[in-house]
Design an enzyme around this catalytic site. Structure first.
Site, short mmCIF file in Angstrom:
data_model
loop_
_atom_site.label_atom_id
_atom_site.label_comp_id
_atom_site.label_asym_id
_atom_site.label_seq_id
_atom_site.Cartn_x
_atom_site.Cartn_y
_atom_site.Cartn_z
N CYS A 136 -32.02 -78.88 25.35
CA CYS A 136 -30.88 -78.20 25.97
C CYS A 136 -30.71 -76.84 25.29
CB CYS A 136 -29.65 -79.06 25.78
SG CYS A 136 -28.11 -78.25 26.25
N CYS B 249 -26.81 -82.45 30.37
CA CYS B 249 -27.09 -82.89 29.00
C CYS B 249 -26.05 -83.92 28.58
CB CYS B 249 -27.04 -81.66 28.09
SG CYS B 249 -27.07 -82.05 26.33
N CYS C 172 -40.73 -84.46 31.74
CA CYS C 172 -40.58 -85.89 31.49
C CYS C 172 -39.40 -86.10 30.54
CB CYS C 172 -41.89 -86.39 30.88
SG CYS C 172 -41.91 -88.15 30.59
N CYS D 185 -23.68 -82.04 25.53
CA CYS D 185 -22.74 -80.93 25.79
C CYS D 185 -22.40 -80.75 27.26
CB CYS D 185 -23.28 -79.63 25.20
SG CYS D 185 -24.62 -78.88 26.15
N CYS E 88 -26.90 -76.84 23.29
CA CYS E 88 -26.61 -77.60 22.07
C CYS E 88 -27.86 -77.92 21.26
CB CYS E 88 -25.86 -78.89 22.40
SG CYS E 88 -26.89 -80.15 23.18
ZN LIG Z 1 -26.65 -79.87 25.50
#
Ligand SMILES: [Zn+2]
Length: 171
Positions: A128, A80, A151, A83, A131
């Protein structure tokens, strides 16, 4: 009374589009060892680029072919961009010819899904699990065996090759 009937009818209607996403929602969240952090969105502004912020925290979508990660074919992990939680492994990346980095599956428990009603037809948005940063949408037209196409916005990810150490989680 009339209003109640109307509401019940509406509730029954909304169950239908939710059903296709149920499986990934349960898998993604029930086994999740990830603790959700509740950092206010504006605090991420200082940590990510303005464009990444729009995608991650305002659910924008990048134009196709706008990320180098579409062509990233080294072995490694996609984390990510906010984070740094690992979300995808390169072993599950494939060429979908859509112009967005695409994967057949995420790292189990590291993404969570929700239904996105921005288009006329509901889509399954995923983000995610740590976060809450928006990553992309999952579709049912991917390759076997799972038939899923995750995607992703390339700008919402950061690639870490197997030669490099994964960054410490932040936020
Ligand atoms: Zn994250």
């Amino acid at each position: 009374m009339k209003r109640r009937i109307l509401l019940q009818g509406f509730a029954a209607l909304t169950v239908l589009p939710l059903m296709p996403a149920c499986r990934s929602q349960v898998v993604g969240e029930a086994s999740s060892p990830i603790t959700r952090i509740n950092k206010p969105h504006k605090e991420w502004r200082e940590l990510v680029s303005p464009r990444a912020y729009q995608i991650l925290f305002e659910e924008a979508t990048e134009r196709p072919e706008s990320s180098n990660l579409v062509y990233e074919d080294r072995e490694g992990t996609f984390v990510c961009a906010a984070c740094y939680l690992p979300l995808f492994e390169s072993a599950h990346k494939y060429e979908s010819w859509t112009g967005w980095p695409s994967f057949t599956q995420p790292i189990a428990g590291h993404v969570a899904t929700k239904i996105d009603f921005r288009m006329i037809w509901p889509r399954t948005e995923y983000h995610c699990a740590r976060c809450g940063g928006h990553q992309g949408h999952v579709f049912k037209d991917g390759p076997p065996p799972r038939g899923e196409r995750w995607c992703n916005n390339g700008i919402a990810l950061k690639f870490v090759s197997t030669d490099e150490q994964l960054p410490a989680l932040r936020g």
